[in-house]
Design a protein around this motif. Sequence first.
Motif, PDB file in Angstrom:
ATOM      1  N   LEU A   1      41.916  43.970  42.858  1.00  0.00           N
ATOM      2  CA  LEU A   1      41.753  43.460  41.890  1.00  0.00           C
ATOM      3  C   LEU A   1      41.814  43.124  39.781  1.00  0.00           C
TER       4      LEU A   1
ATOM      5  N   VAL B   1      38.188  38.213  37.516  1.00  0.00           N
ATOM      6  CA  VAL B   1      37.735  37.685  38.563  1.00  0.00           C
ATOM      7  C   VAL B   1      36.553  36.602  37.210  1.00  0.00           C
TER       8      VAL B   1
ATOM      9  N   SER C   1      29.841  38.133  37.722  1.00  0.00           N
ATOM     10  CA  SER C   1      32.060  38.336  37.856  1.00  0.00           C
ATOM     11  C   SER C   1      31.949  39.708  37.729  1.00  0.00           C
TER      12      SER C   1
ATOM     13  N   PHE D   1      33.589  41.680  41.339  1.00  0.00           N
ATOM     14  CA  PHE D   1      35.372  42.263  40.630  1.00  0.00           C
ATOM     15  C   PHE D   1      35.081  43.233  41.548  1.00  0.00           C
TER      16      PHE D   1
ATOM     17  N   TRP E   1      39.386  34.460  41.249  1.00  0.00           N
ATOM     18  CA  TRP E   1      40.032  35.612  41.218  1.00  0.00           C
ATOM     19  C   TRP E   1      41.292  35.909  41.143  1.00  0.00           C
TER      20      TRP E   1
END
Lengths: 329, 139
Positions: free
Chosen positions: A263, A266, A280, A284, A304
């Motif tokens: 990732l 987010v 968030s 993440f 995301w």
Amino acid sequence: MTLAAVAHTSLPVGHPRLVDFEARAMGSPLRLSLVIDPARTGDVERATEAWLAVRTEFRESDAAMSRFSDTSELTSLNRRIRLAEPVALSRRLRQALVTCDRARRLSDGRFDPRVLLDLERLGDRGAPLDPWPSTAGRKRPAGPVLEAAPGRRFHLDRQVDLGGIGKGLALRWSADAVTRLGVDAFLLDAGGDLIVHGEPPEGGPWRVGIEDPTGGPEPLAVLNAADGAVATSSVRRRRWTSGDETLHHLIDPTSGEPGGPGLLAVTVAGPDPAWSEVWSKTLFLAGRAGVAAQARRRGLAAWWVTEDGTLEMTAAARQRTAWTAGEGV
Amino acid sequence: MTEPRRPLHVAVFLGLSAGAYAVSLAGVTALQAQSEAAVFGDRTPTAEVIAQISAAHDSLEARADRAAAAYARAAGGYDSIGQGLVDVEARLAGLADVVGSIEGAARSLPARVALPSVSRSVAAVARPTVHATTAASGG
């Protein structure tokens, strides 16, 4: 548009308009955008009072919760933890630590502020603790963040970092102060985490862009925000290299290492800025493999961005999305 | 004058005879009672056996009644199931007819369908103006 510019605008009197106040606080740009009607008695004065209230809240939050300030209460606390003595806490710092402890429980330990020594070990330096505690051979923290001790004191077992949630709480307290002054509509933005109230001058919801974490100049999506908060955890800015490794500041408390595999960012929209920040970061750290299931299980409006730049979102987020780059021109 | 002589010996004789008769009758009666008691004693086990056989017969008869009732119920259930099976068979027959008609309709469809040409038109969605951008805070 600044407050001074409002006096010289050519817009007709009686028409609501937006005025901006800008500064820097807690290491980030701080902006308060207020909807005022210059023709309404007291609006301009109220806007000035609101900005002063915001500055005060952020200044006092920074004094309580900054790990970069050599004189903050948090730095002093982190230096005293090695003495293993219970400490008295200010209202702001106590609320922040209690909120962190609740977040730790609700996130099943995924959110935990006791990662300061890991950040420092990895190279994200704050104020020196002198002498510097070592993490070698120490177990990962597992119990409560703080425990009550006699005499309205508290015991902490590990140094803490309140960076993200501290800013969320400063936003919460500032928004409360602005609302108490009677301001109907405003947007308060602290370096990408923000809270909105009421409607912008043109009506409808406030429109908030989601930054492209790969560095593109255009937002990846635009979401509608009404009476709530938006927070983003991203590796776009606080990222550095150590040897061949690229590191970032979002530390997985279960490993002590940068988390969120797969990732880049987010974003969570919710009623409160501090809890939007908590979720968030929690999402993440779940990584690409777990972010969707975590977000849906908790009913969050979450967006995301994966490592390949793809934007994904939950059904609740889709309902708040006004535009995405994929469907635009 | 002489007094007439009374016949006492006759009376004594009659009395002795009656006594002898009574004694003999009592003996005969005692012998007869003893004989009947023996006969009754001999017949008692037979009566008990007959009573047991009678009770067993009653029990068997009750079980036979219950079995008959169960059979009647089973027969009733079978009749109702049989009706259900008839209904299912009727529905299967109807379904087979529907499938047959669908197959027939499918066979009548053309292998290829020529679609009319369309002009492609995509409406451009412009990005709305934003009031703020949520991002990595850096703080």
